[in-house]
Scaffold this motif. Structure first.
Motif, PDB file in Angstrom:
ATOM      1  N   ASN A 355      13.387  -4.430  13.825  1.00 39.36           N
ATOM      2  CA  ASN A 355      12.021  -3.870  13.838  1.00 39.36           C
ATOM      3  C   ASN A 355      11.039  -4.746  14.609  1.00 39.36           C
ATOM      4  O   ASN A 355       9.993  -5.140  14.109  1.00 39.36           O
ATOM      5  N   GLU A 357       8.135  -5.549  17.144  1.00 37.97           N
ATOM      6  CA  GLU A 357       6.929  -4.833  17.566  1.00 37.97           C
ATOM      7  C   GLU A 357       7.090  -4.345  19.003  1.00 37.97           C
ATOM      8  O   GLU A 357       7.489  -5.113  19.887  1.00 37.97           O
ATOM      9  N   SER A 364       1.456   8.658  16.188  1.00 39.86           N
ATOM     10  CA  SER A 364       2.271   9.272  15.145  1.00 39.86           C
ATOM     11  C   SER A 364       1.432  10.312  14.412  1.00 39.86           C
ATOM     12  O   SER A 364       0.192  10.280  14.459  1.00 39.86           O
ATOM     13  N   ASN A 367       0.963  13.079   7.571  1.00 35.16           N
ATOM     14  CA  ASN A 367       1.824  14.012   6.841  1.00 35.16           C
ATOM     15  C   ASN A 367       1.086  14.695   5.700  1.00 35.16           C
ATOM     16  O   ASN A 367      -0.049  14.349   5.372  1.00 35.16           O
ATOM     17  N   LYS A 460      -1.229   5.427  14.279  1.00 40.84           N
ATOM     18  CA  LYS A 460      -0.183   4.485  14.680  1.00 40.84           C
ATOM     19  C   LYS A 460       0.516   3.938  13.437  1.00 40.84           C
ATOM     20  O   LYS A 460      -0.132   3.695  12.410  1.00 40.84           O
ATOM     21  N   TYR A 461       1.812   3.765  13.545  1.00 40.96           N
ATOM     22  CA  TYR A 461       2.544   2.999  12.541  1.00 40.96           C
ATOM     23  C   TYR A 461       2.684   1.567  13.051  1.00 40.96           C
ATOM     24  O   TYR A 461       3.226   1.337  14.135  1.00 40.96           O
ATOM     25  N   THR A 462       2.193   0.627  12.260  1.00 42.79           N
ATOM     26  CA  THR A 462       2.266  -0.767  12.691  1.00 42.79           C
ATOM     27  C   THR A 462       2.375  -1.673  11.471  1.00 42.79           C
ATOM     28  O   THR A 462       2.234  -1.223  10.334  1.00 42.79           O
ATOM     29  N   CYS A 504      -6.908   3.528   6.728  1.00 43.38           N
ATOM     30  CA  CYS A 504      -5.715   2.675   6.648  1.00 43.38           C
ATOM     31  C   CYS A 504      -4.762   3.229   5.596  1.00 43.38           C
ATOM     32  O   CYS A 504      -4.912   2.945   4.399  1.00 43.38           O
ATOM     33  N   ARG A 506      -0.900   4.272   3.937  1.00 46.35           N
ATOM     34  CA  ARG A 506       0.463   3.782   3.747  1.00 46.35           C
ATOM     35  C   ARG A 506       1.389   4.975   3.627  1.00 46.35           C
ATOM     36  O   ARG A 506       1.060   5.973   2.985  1.00 46.35           O
ATOM     37  N   SER A 507       2.549   4.888   4.238  1.00 43.95           N
ATOM     38  CA  SER A 507       3.548   5.942   4.110  1.00 43.95           C
ATOM     39  C   SER A 507       4.805   5.371   3.453  1.00 43.95           C
ATOM     40  O   SER A 507       5.329   4.358   3.917  1.00 43.95           O
ATOM     41  N   HIS A 509       2.736   7.988   0.929  1.00 43.29           N
ATOM     42  CA  HIS A 509       1.404   7.954   0.307  1.00 43.29           C
ATOM     43  C   HIS A 509       1.592   8.013  -1.201  1.00 43.29           C
ATOM     44  O   HIS A 509       2.027   9.028  -1.742  1.00 43.29           O
TER      45      HIS A 509
END
Length: 540
Positions: A355, A357, A364, A367, A460-462, A504, A506-507, A509
């Motif tokens: 993973n 960066e 992205s 959902n 974005k997923y970061t 901000c 989180r997934s 959720h």
């Protein structure tokens, strides 16, 4: 990451381990289920079965299936202590080759590298077993099994595999040869002597070597130490759930946070980005941060105490990586950090990177979980959220730029397929009948995704990283409640403009929160594409 290297291994289920008696019962059970399935496909309801005069057959099949399954369970339980052998008729095709039907793919990992698996070939050193009957699984775990003349033994199961009732088995001779390399010399006897551990945690930590990783070629364990996690108290308003009555009350109270949970630091001279790491019993994120610069600018001694109470001089010992206690999962089973390092070198252990960066982080979609918690949204607001999706759906049949976008021909796609590369060079291919048909399918897919609230909103997923400046104030300066560089309500994410407000999320959720925070990008200490959060904020 090592997702471009594939190894084919056997993916078996518990039926592949049956003896002849069990296999015959299984055949009768499958035949009865097949007949019942034919009845269900021909007659949709019980009333139709009655009208067709097949109710007797239906009842007989239900009773027969129930009794046969019960008999199979009894036989399996009686054979729980036997050492099983994989049935060749279950794993080989008619030509005697490994059955494609039993083939699954795994990625490059520490385990595949030590066991010498061959890329894009069928390998028998590792097996994945799907459990349907626990008596067979218990037999495998306790006694192992044989296949192709080799003895196999239960190795581990990751947290995800435990949830999906899967386990990993490996050749016993290879495991015995490489056990110390996979575990940094930590034996099960040593673990039990020092107080033991929850078996599910042990299996998950042991399975770290099975994570998809790239080999960290120039890793040097002598440049590493492990320090305690930075913890602090934050006073804030929360929904407090009573663990006895499950009553929920909104209260303002002091809460203890482990800010560096799963996060360590690595000097910029070793990397230009953040990445996840895997070592024996170590997992987590290594965040790029110049802690040597911090030491020099603050005229600090650079001396820290590791998790075993031993003092280290960061500068004198040339420390370049600082792990935290939460990253070394089995820390209490080693006498000190020197023992871990000595074992790491003695048994030729390796480190892996996963993973990493990306250079360009693609947009992205949000959902449905995140949308449904916004319970008072209006139709007009939903239309605004779907603006980008609607544009793509409307224009993907008449605008070349949008067509290329939905085919994945974008600047952020750094691993384009041959077809995508062809479209990039010669966009006229979009008029090809195959492209038109594929475009129609993509359009239908995007419409269905839009109905399920997969809105493209430029998200974005970061990685999420704590305020490492505050961590260094605590670690090197001894400040109990460090100020850090980010105030409560501020974040730093260089992917967005300074002064923007960011949601901000989180997934997956997990609750109702949509933390809206102010983006402060004018901080030169934080120069990666992650989002940095304040140590004074409940967001962590």
């Amino acid at each position: 990451m090592a997702l471009n290297k594939l190894y084919y291994v056997y993916g078996l289920d518990t039926a592949c381990f049956y003896i002849d008696e069990e296999n015959e019962i299984e055949k009768r059970l499958l035949k009865a289920r097949h007949l019942k399935g034919k009845l269900k496909s021909k007659y949709k309801t019980v009333e139709e079965i009655k009208d067709a005069g097949k109710v007797g057959t239906w009842r007989f099949l239900n009773t027969y299936i129930k009794e046969t399954k019960s008999k199979l369970k009894d036989v399996l339980h009686n054979n729980i202590d036997m050492v099983r052998t994989v049935r060749s008729d279950k794993i080989l095709d008619k030509e005697g080759n490994p059955s494609i039907r039993r083939r699954v793919s795994i990625f490059d990992s520490t385990l595949t590298r030590y066991f010498g698996l061959k890329e894009r070939e069928f390998n028998t050193e590792i097996l994945i077993v799907k459990v349907y009957f626990f008596d067979v699984a218990e037999s495998i775990v306790k006694h192992g099994f044989y296949m192709n003349g080799y003895k196999y033994t239960f190795f581990s199961a990751s947290a995800g595999q435990i949830r999906t009732k899967k386990l990993v088995a490996v050749r016993e001779d290879l495991l015995n040869t490489h056990w110390n390399s996979l575990t940094a010399g930590l034996s099960i006897d040593r673990i039990n002597e020092k107080g033991s551990i929850c078996i599910n945690k042990f299996l998950a930590y042991l399975a770290l070597c099975n994570s998809a990783t790239d080999l960290w070629e120039d890793f040097n364990i002598d440049n590493c130490i492990v320090v305690n996690d930075f913890e602090n108290i934050i006073n804030g308003t929360v929904d407090y759930i009573d663990d006895k009555t499950y009553e929920i009350n909104r209260v303002t109270k002091d809460l203890e946070f482990t800010q560096t949970d799963g996060v360590g630091m690595i000097l910029p001279e070793l990397t230009d980005r953040n990445f996840m790491v895997r070592l024996p019993w170590i997992k987590g994120l290594l965040a790029k941060f110049d802690f040597v610069r911090f030491i020099n600018e603050h005229n600090a001694s650079g001396k820290v105490v590791d998790i075993y109470g031993q003092e280290h001089d960061i500068i004198a010992e040339n420390i370049k990586i600082i792990f935290t206690k939460s990253q070394l999962k089995m820390w209490k089973f080693f006498n000190d950090w020197n023992e871990y390092k000595d074992n790491f070198k003695k048994f030729h252990c390796t480190a892996g990177i996963c993973n990493r960066e990306e250079d360009v982080i693609p947009d992205s979609v949000i959902n449905y979980q995140m949308i449904q918690t916004l319970s008072d949204m209006t139709d007009e607001e939903i239309t605004i959220l779907a603006k980008s999706n609607n544009y793509d759906i409307i224009n993907m049949t008449k605008e070349v730029k949008t067509m290329l976008k939905v085919f994945g021909v974008t600047e952020w796609n750094t691993n384009k397929t041959g077809f995508q590369k062809s479209l990039e060079i010669y966009p006229e291919l979009l008029s090809d009948p195959h492209c038109r048909n594929t475009l129609r399918d993509i359009k239908n897919k995007l419409e269905k995704e839009l109905w399920s609230a997969r809105f493209d909103m430029g998200g974005k997923y970061t990685f999420v990283i704590p305020d490492l400046y505050a961590f260094c104030e605590w670690l090197f300066l001894g400040v109990e409640n460090p100020k850090g560089l980010l105030a409560n309500g501020d974040v730093c994410c260089k992917l967005y403009d300074n002064g923007e407000k960011l949601d901000c999320l989180r997934s997956p959720h997990l609750y109702l929160e949509h933390p809206i925070r102010l983006n402060c990008t004018d901080i030169d200490w934080f120069d990666t594409r992650a989002i940095y959060v304040s140590c004074h904020d409940l967001i962590s």
